[in-house]
Scaffold this motif. Structure first.
Motif, mmCIF file in Angstrom:
data_model
loop_
_atom_site.group_PDB
_atom_site.id
_atom_site.type_symbol
_atom_site.label_atom_id
_atom_site.label_comp_id
_atom_site.label_asym_id
_atom_site.label_seq_id
_atom_site.Cartn_x
_atom_site.Cartn_y
_atom_site.Cartn_z
ATOM 1 N N VAL A 89 49.035 22.797 28.878
ATOM 2 C CA VAL A 89 48.986 23.490 30.168
ATOM 3 C C VAL A 89 48.599 24.950 29.971
ATOM 4 C CG1 VAL A 89 50.387 24.254 32.130
ATOM 5 C CG2 VAL A 89 50.614 21.920 31.273
ATOM 6 N N LEU A 90 49.179 25.587 28.950
ATOM 7 C CA LEU A 90 48.856 26.978 28.658
ATOM 8 C C LEU A 90 47.377 27.139 28.320
ATOM 9 C CD1 LEU A 90 49.986 29.920 28.041
ATOM 10 C CD2 LEU A 90 49.922 29.189 25.660
ATOM 11 N N GLN A 91 46.868 26.296 27.442
ATOM 12 C CA GLN A 91 45.481 26.414 27.026
ATOM 13 C C GLN A 91 44.532 26.190 28.194
ATOM 14 O OE1 GLN A 91 44.802 23.995 23.416
ATOM 15 N NE2 GLN A 91 46.947 24.330 22.949
ATOM 16 N N ALA A 92 44.840 25.214 29.044
ATOM 17 C CA ALA A 92 43.993 24.941 30.201
ATOM 18 C C ALA A 92 44.005 26.125 31.169
ATOM 19 C CB ALA A 92 44.456 23.677 30.911
ATOM 20 N N ALA A 93 45.187 26.702 31.394
ATOM 21 C CA ALA A 93 45.285 27.849 32.303
ATOM 22 C C ALA A 93 44.533 29.053 31.751
ATOM 23 C CB ALA A 93 46.749 28.192 32.552
ATOM 24 N N CYS A 94 44.637 29.277 30.455
ATOM 25 C CA CYS A 94 43.892 30.377 29.836
ATOM 26 C C CYS A 94 42.390 30.209 30.048
ATOM 27 C CB CYS A 94 44.196 30.452 28.344
ATOM 28 S SG CYS A 94 45.823 31.123 27.937
ATOM 29 N N ALA A 95 41.894 28.992 29.875
ATOM 30 C CA ALA A 95 40.471 28.726 30.072
ATOM 31 C C ALA A 95 40.063 28.953 31.522
ATOM 32 C CB ALA A 95 40.145 27.295 29.647
ATOM 33 N N GLN A 96 40.927 28.540 32.451
ATOM 34 C CA GLN A 96 40.625 28.715 33.872
ATOM 35 C C GLN A 96 40.601 30.189 34.248
ATOM 36 O OE1 GLN A 96 43.816 26.323 35.442
ATOM 37 N NE2 GLN A 96 43.051 24.538 34.339
ATOM 38 N N LEU A 97 41.551 30.964 33.746
ATOM 39 C CA LEU A 97 41.602 32.391 34.067
ATOM 40 C C LEU A 97 40.433 33.142 33.433
ATOM 41 C CD1 LEU A 97 45.438 33.000 33.708
ATOM 42 C CD2 LEU A 97 44.116 32.973 35.833
ATOM 43 N N ALA A 98 40.015 32.697 32.257
ATOM 44 C CA ALA A 98 38.885 33.343 31.582
ATOM 45 C C ALA A 98 37.584 33.155 32.350
ATOM 46 C CB ALA A 98 38.740 32.805 30.166
ATOM 47 N N ALA A 99 37.501 32.086 33.131
ATOM 48 C CA ALA A 99 36.269 31.801 33.877
ATOM 49 C C ALA A 99 36.340 32.215 35.343
ATOM 50 C CB ALA A 99 35.972 30.299 33.789
ATOM 51 N N LEU A 100 37.498 32.663 35.789
ATOM 52 C CA LEU A 100 37.740 32.858 37.217
ATOM 53 C C LEU A 100 37.022 34.080 37.788
ATOM 54 C CD1 LEU A 100 39.604 31.616 39.474
ATOM 55 C CD2 LEU A 100 41.187 33.477 38.964
ATOM 56 N N ASP A 101 36.477 33.930 38.989
ATOM 57 C CA ASP A 101 35.975 35.067 39.755
ATOM 58 C C ASP A 101 36.091 34.710 41.239
ATOM 59 O OD1 ASP A 101 34.803 37.230 40.908
ATOM 60 O OD2 ASP A 101 32.985 37.204 39.685
ATOM 61 N N LEU A 102 37.129 35.217 41.873
ATOM 62 C CA LEU A 102 37.381 34.928 43.282
ATOM 63 C C LEU A 102 36.827 36.008 44.215
ATOM 64 C CD1 LEU A 102 41.092 33.670 43.058
ATOM 65 C CD2 LEU A 102 39.006 32.291 43.176
ATOM 66 N N ARG A 103 36.161 37.001 43.665
ATOM 67 C CA ARG A 103 35.709 38.124 44.488
ATOM 68 C C ARG A 103 34.814 37.720 45.659
ATOM 69 N NH1 ARG A 103 34.096 41.923 39.454
ATOM 70 N NH2 ARG A 103 33.296 39.867 38.820
ATOM 71 N N PRO A 104 33.882 36.768 45.482
ATOM 72 C CA PRO A 104 33.013 36.427 46.616
ATOM 73 C C PRO A 104 33.756 35.811 47.796
ATOM 74 C CG PRO A 104 32.040 35.704 44.542
ATOM 75 C CD PRO A 104 33.445 36.104 44.231
ATOM 76 N N GLU A 105 34.980 35.336 47.573
ATOM 77 C CA GLU A 105 35.710 34.628 48.631
ATOM 78 C C GLU A 105 36.830 35.460 49.252
ATOM 79 O OE1 GLU A 105 35.930 30.170 47.103
ATOM 80 O OE2 GLU A 105 36.160 31.599 45.466
ATOM 81 N N LEU A 106 37.047 36.679 48.787
ATOM 82 C CA LEU A 106 38.195 37.453 49.257
ATOM 83 C C LEU A 106 38.092 37.819 50.738
ATOM 84 C CD1 LEU A 106 38.932 39.868 46.278
ATOM 85 C CD2 LEU A 106 40.000 37.679 46.821
ATOM 86 N N SER A 107 36.890 37.932 51.260
ATOM 87 C CA SER A 107 36.729 38.318 52.666
ATOM 88 C C SER A 107 37.286 37.269 53.618
ATOM 89 C CB SER A 107 35.257 38.572 52.991
ATOM 90 O OG SER A 107 34.492 37.389 52.815
ATOM 91 N N THR A 108 37.531 36.062 53.129
ATOM 92 C CA THR A 108 38.057 34.991 53.985
ATOM 93 C C THR A 108 39.582 35.045 54.112
ATOM 94 O OG1 THR A 108 38.321 33.390 52.163
ATOM 95 C CG2 THR A 108 36.163 33.504 53.220
ATOM 96 N N VAL A 109 40.235 35.878 53.306
ATOM 97 C CA VAL A 109 41.706 35.953 53.325
ATOM 98 C C VAL A 109 42.107 36.990 54.378
ATOM 99 C CG1 VAL A 109 43.776 36.408 51.957
ATOM 100 C CG2 VAL A 109 41.783 35.330 50.884
ATOM 101 N N LYS A 110 42.491 36.513 55.538
ATOM 102 C CA LYS A 110 42.714 37.407 56.681
ATOM 103 C C LYS A 110 44.169 37.833 56.859
ATOM 104 C CE LYS A 110 38.376 36.846 57.952
ATOM 105 N NZ LYS A 110 37.387 37.913 57.745
ATOM 106 N N MET A 111 45.119 37.132 56.259
ATOM 107 C CA MET A 111 46.526 37.480 56.483
ATOM 108 C C MET A 111 46.885 38.787 55.783
ATOM 109 S SD MET A 111 46.310 35.321 53.684
ATOM 110 C CE MET A 111 46.726 33.657 54.192
ATOM 111 N N PRO A 112 47.975 39.438 56.201
ATOM 112 C CA PRO A 112 48.404 40.668 55.526
ATOM 113 C C PRO A 112 48.754 40.392 54.067
ATOM 114 C CG PRO A 112 49.537 40.401 57.623
ATOM 115 C CD PRO A 112 48.838 39.106 57.346
#
Length: 256
Positions: A178-201
């Motif tokens: 689980v740790l190794q898989a999460a590390c790989a996912q975080l290393a590849a992650l980029d959520l910046r293009p989708e942040l404008s859709t998060v409207k809640m405070p």
């Protein structure tokens, strides 16, 4: 008491009454990292502290971070009965909460993102790759010192030996896969293009001395979210709710 949600796949500790308030733990820690703040929060909220998929008594999700976020969205909807919920995520739990809010916009009424971000620098990505490689080659014991340095500053570790022993023991219970898989996912992650859709405070918090998810990541996150405010927690590192629980509670009080 412990209850299960999302068709029995997510185990969580539940205390208190009121608006549901979910606390998502970091990758290098466990749900006990909220023990110092959960009792006070439970005086005014129904506090639900899940073990994220693959941790403790919760079943692992089969895919990537999106699948983890989908599982947790199901758990939040289940535990909150479809009503409004507040979700706080620390570190990895913050990334899960943010991905969840992107994919399931109605699942939470407010978000608190403590020591996370939307994407890592190349140095940050490499740190996750190195941690995963070390865990795979030599086991968790070989990377425990590295993991603790990512959670707490050296002077804090030296001043709190009992707490550090507890945190080391908790880390060694992590499922290496689980740790190794999460590390790989975080290393590849980029959520910046989708942040404008998060409207809640959103309240973005970060420890002044966080080396795992440095303050510039939180500055960027708060700037790109449509409805966010940023607070810096002086003297803290990656797990401020353990390092300075009173300051952490004070920092979120107005937002709540």
């Amino acid at each position: 008491m412990d209850l299960t949600f999302a068709n029995g796949t997510v185990n969580a500790a539940v205390t208190g009454e009121g608006t549901p308030f979910f606390l998502f733990h970091s990758l290098l820690s466990d749900r006990a990292s909220f023990d110092a703040i959960a009792p006070e929060l439970s005086r005014s909220h129904r506090v639900i502290v899940p073990e994220l998929p693959g941790f403790g008594g919760s079943k692992a999700a089969s895919g990537g971070l999106a699948d983890v976020a989908d599982r947790m969205a199901e758990a939040v909807k289940d535990a909150a009965g479809g009503g409004p919920a507040i979700v706080l995520g620390n570190g990895y739990g913050g990334f899960v909460a943010l991905q969840m809010a992107i994919r399931h916009p109605q699942v939470a009424s407010k978000l608190i993102l403590a020591d996370c971000g939307a994407a890592f620098s190349e140095d940050g990505r490499q740190a996750f790759r190195n941690m995963a490689a070390g865990a795979k080659a030599k086991g968790l014991a070989a990377i425990t010192d590295v993991a603790m340095r990512r959670l707490f500053a050296a002077d804090f570790q030296a001043a709190h030996p009992d707490l550090m022993q507890d945190r080391r023991e908790a880390f060694l219970k992590t499922d290496p896969d689980v740790l190794q898989a999460a590390c790989a996912q975080l290393a590849a992650l980029d959520l910046r293009p989708e942040l404008s859709t998060v409207k809640m405070p959103v309240l973005v918090l970060v420890g002044e001395h966080d080396e795992a998810t440095p303050p510039p990541m939180s500055h960027e996150l708060a700037a790109l979210l449509p409805n966010a405010r940023l607070k810096i927690l002086a003297g803290c590192a990656h797990v401020p709710q353990l390092q300075a629980p009173r300051a952490f509670l004070d920092a979120i009080a107005d937002f709540l």
